[in-house]
Design a protein around this motif. Sequence first.
Motif, short mmCIF file in Angstrom:
data_model
loop_
_atom_site.label_atom_id
_atom_site.label_comp_id
_atom_site.label_asym_id
_atom_site.label_seq_id
_atom_site.Cartn_x
_atom_site.Cartn_y
_atom_site.Cartn_z
N SER A 212 0.84 -1.22 0.01
CA SER A 212 -0.09 -0.04 0.16
C SER A 212 0.85 1.19 0.04
CB SER A 212 -1.03 -0.03 1.12
OG SER A 212 -0.24 -0.01 2.40
N THR A 213 2.17 1.35 0.29
CA THR A 213 3.05 2.27 0.51
C THR A 213 4.37 2.11 -0.13
OG1 THR A 213 3.89 1.90 2.78
CG2 THR A 213 1.80 3.39 2.36
N PHE A 214 4.86 2.99 -0.85
CA PHE A 214 6.27 2.85 -1.32
C PHE A 214 7.06 4.02 -1.50
CE2 PHE A 214 9.30 2.69 -4.99
CZ PHE A 214 10.11 1.75 -4.34
N ALA A 221 9.69 2.65 -8.92
CA ALA A 221 8.26 2.84 -8.56
C ALA A 221 7.46 2.55 -9.99
CB ALA A 221 7.73 4.12 -8.22
N LEU A 225 4.35 -0.35 -8.95
CA LEU A 225 3.33 -0.09 -8.64
C LEU A 225 2.02 -0.73 -9.61
CD1 LEU A 225 4.63 2.06 -6.88
CD2 LEU A 225 3.13 3.68 -7.70
N ARG A 228 -0.82 -3.36 -8.12
CA ARG A 228 -0.48 -3.50 -6.90
C ARG A 228 -1.35 -2.27 -6.40
NH1 ARG A 228 4.46 -5.43 -8.65
NH2 ARG A 228 4.55 -7.56 -8.15
N VAL A 230 -1.11 0.20 -4.18
CA VAL A 230 -0.30 1.29 -3.79
C VAL A 230 -1.20 2.62 -3.57
CG1 VAL A 230 1.72 2.50 -3.85
CG2 VAL A 230 1.70 0.17 -4.12
N GLN A 231 -1.36 3.24 -2.41
CA GLN A 231 -1.96 4.50 -2.42
C GLN A 231 -1.13 5.67 -1.92
OE1 GLN A 231 -6.17 4.32 -0.94
NE2 GLN A 231 -5.59 2.37 -0.34
N LEU A 233 2.62 7.20 -2.27
CA LEU A 233 3.92 7.16 -2.91
C LEU A 233 4.75 8.22 -2.57
CD1 LEU A 233 5.71 6.13 -5.56
CD2 LEU A 233 4.18 7.37 -6.90
N MET A 250 3.16 4.59 -13.20
CA MET A 250 2.97 4.71 -12.10
C MET A 250 1.52 4.70 -11.75
SD MET A 250 5.83 7.30 -10.31
CE MET A 250 7.35 7.35 -11.24
N THR A 253 -2.00 1.45 -10.85
CA THR A 253 -2.05 0.73 -9.54
C THR A 253 -3.67 0.30 -9.56
OG1 THR A 253 -2.94 2.84 -8.42
CG2 THR A 253 -0.44 1.93 -8.16
N ILE A 257 -3.67 6.39 -6.11
CA ILE A 257 -2.73 7.24 -5.41
C ILE A 257 -3.38 8.36 -4.88
CG2 ILE A 257 -0.41 8.20 -5.37
CD1 ILE A 257 0.45 6.40 -7.25
#
Length: 377
Positions: A212-214, A221, A225, A228, A230-231, A233, A250, A253, A257
Amino acid sequence: MSPHTEFTHSPPDLNLPNETLIAVFNELSPTTLADIAQVSHRFNAVAEWILYSSVYITDTLTDSSPVPLKTLRWCESMQRKRYLTQVLRKLHIRWQADPRTSPSQYLMNSCERVADVVSLLTPLESLELFLGPANYSSPRPEPIHVIERIIHGCKFSQLKSCSLGADWTKGAQPYTSHLTTFLASLPTLRHLKLPDHHSALDLPPEALPHLSTFRGSADTAASLLPGRPVQYLSLVGQDSDVNRENLPRMTCTTMPIRYLDLSAMSVRPMLLRNVSTYLPTVESLRIRLALRHTLHYSFSGIRLLAGLSTVLSAFQQLISLDLSPTEVDGVGRADAVEELALCREWGRGCPSLRRIIFPSQTEWLLDSDGVWISVQT
């Protein structure tokens, strides 16, 4: 009861459930816990459980002390008390060195000691390893990043948070497929930081299904992403690293995001325009503006930031704008009148905006009556 009363039967701690002792001991400092551990075998067991369930170590390396002594002492303790490897849930180790300090040839030996212990920590839920100059401290028998020497072969089926890195310089040993293999073995991972990884990751599509985070480079990225959820970034590097090739990837997702942090790079208006084009659904934006590249000092102070109005209007759901990482002489000084004018101007262009933090560190909030109120942070 007199404070001098002597107990002739069981010590009072035996009458308390472990949950109560843990709740009380959790409020104590490590030094106090170490003292309490001397009281009884049971106090020792509970205090040890708390002391070793979360370990945070920072070693500062100098020419006079070139090895991470705190880390090595911890390794020795874990080797003596192997049962504690099943207690530890959070391990954060950070090595830092003065830029003038020469990398020690002994750091590789220290890394091997850490690797021996980390491989035993199967119940880990949070792992942070930042090993400073260790990645270029001595010749290597094989081309492998120093972090990979520690995580290679480790199995953490419960790991939720992972941050891996070391000081980076041009020509340093890059990561290899060992990192990819390790990440693919983490089914529960939600939070990932790779600050010194500068290329794409070739992970299988089914890997990291809950990420959820990167935080990391734009190229990493862009490869990580897609597909997945990921919200959050956070990008590191130069703003020129974020381009029209990697930025569109990016956006692929499975969840939009919502939080974008660009405070680790100097951001020019062109990047913000590109971000607003590809990520218009961002709700929280934190940036460090590169004003020195695009604007000149003038007596109008922060009114120089008025140029952001057209960019912000492209963000359809922006709620929070944080400019506090921006540091420019003359532009960052507090001026309530000019800040309020900008709040109103940006609010008209971006009606969803509710919170603004200026380079002066002053926070402005939009109240229920539509009035901007300042809060000094």
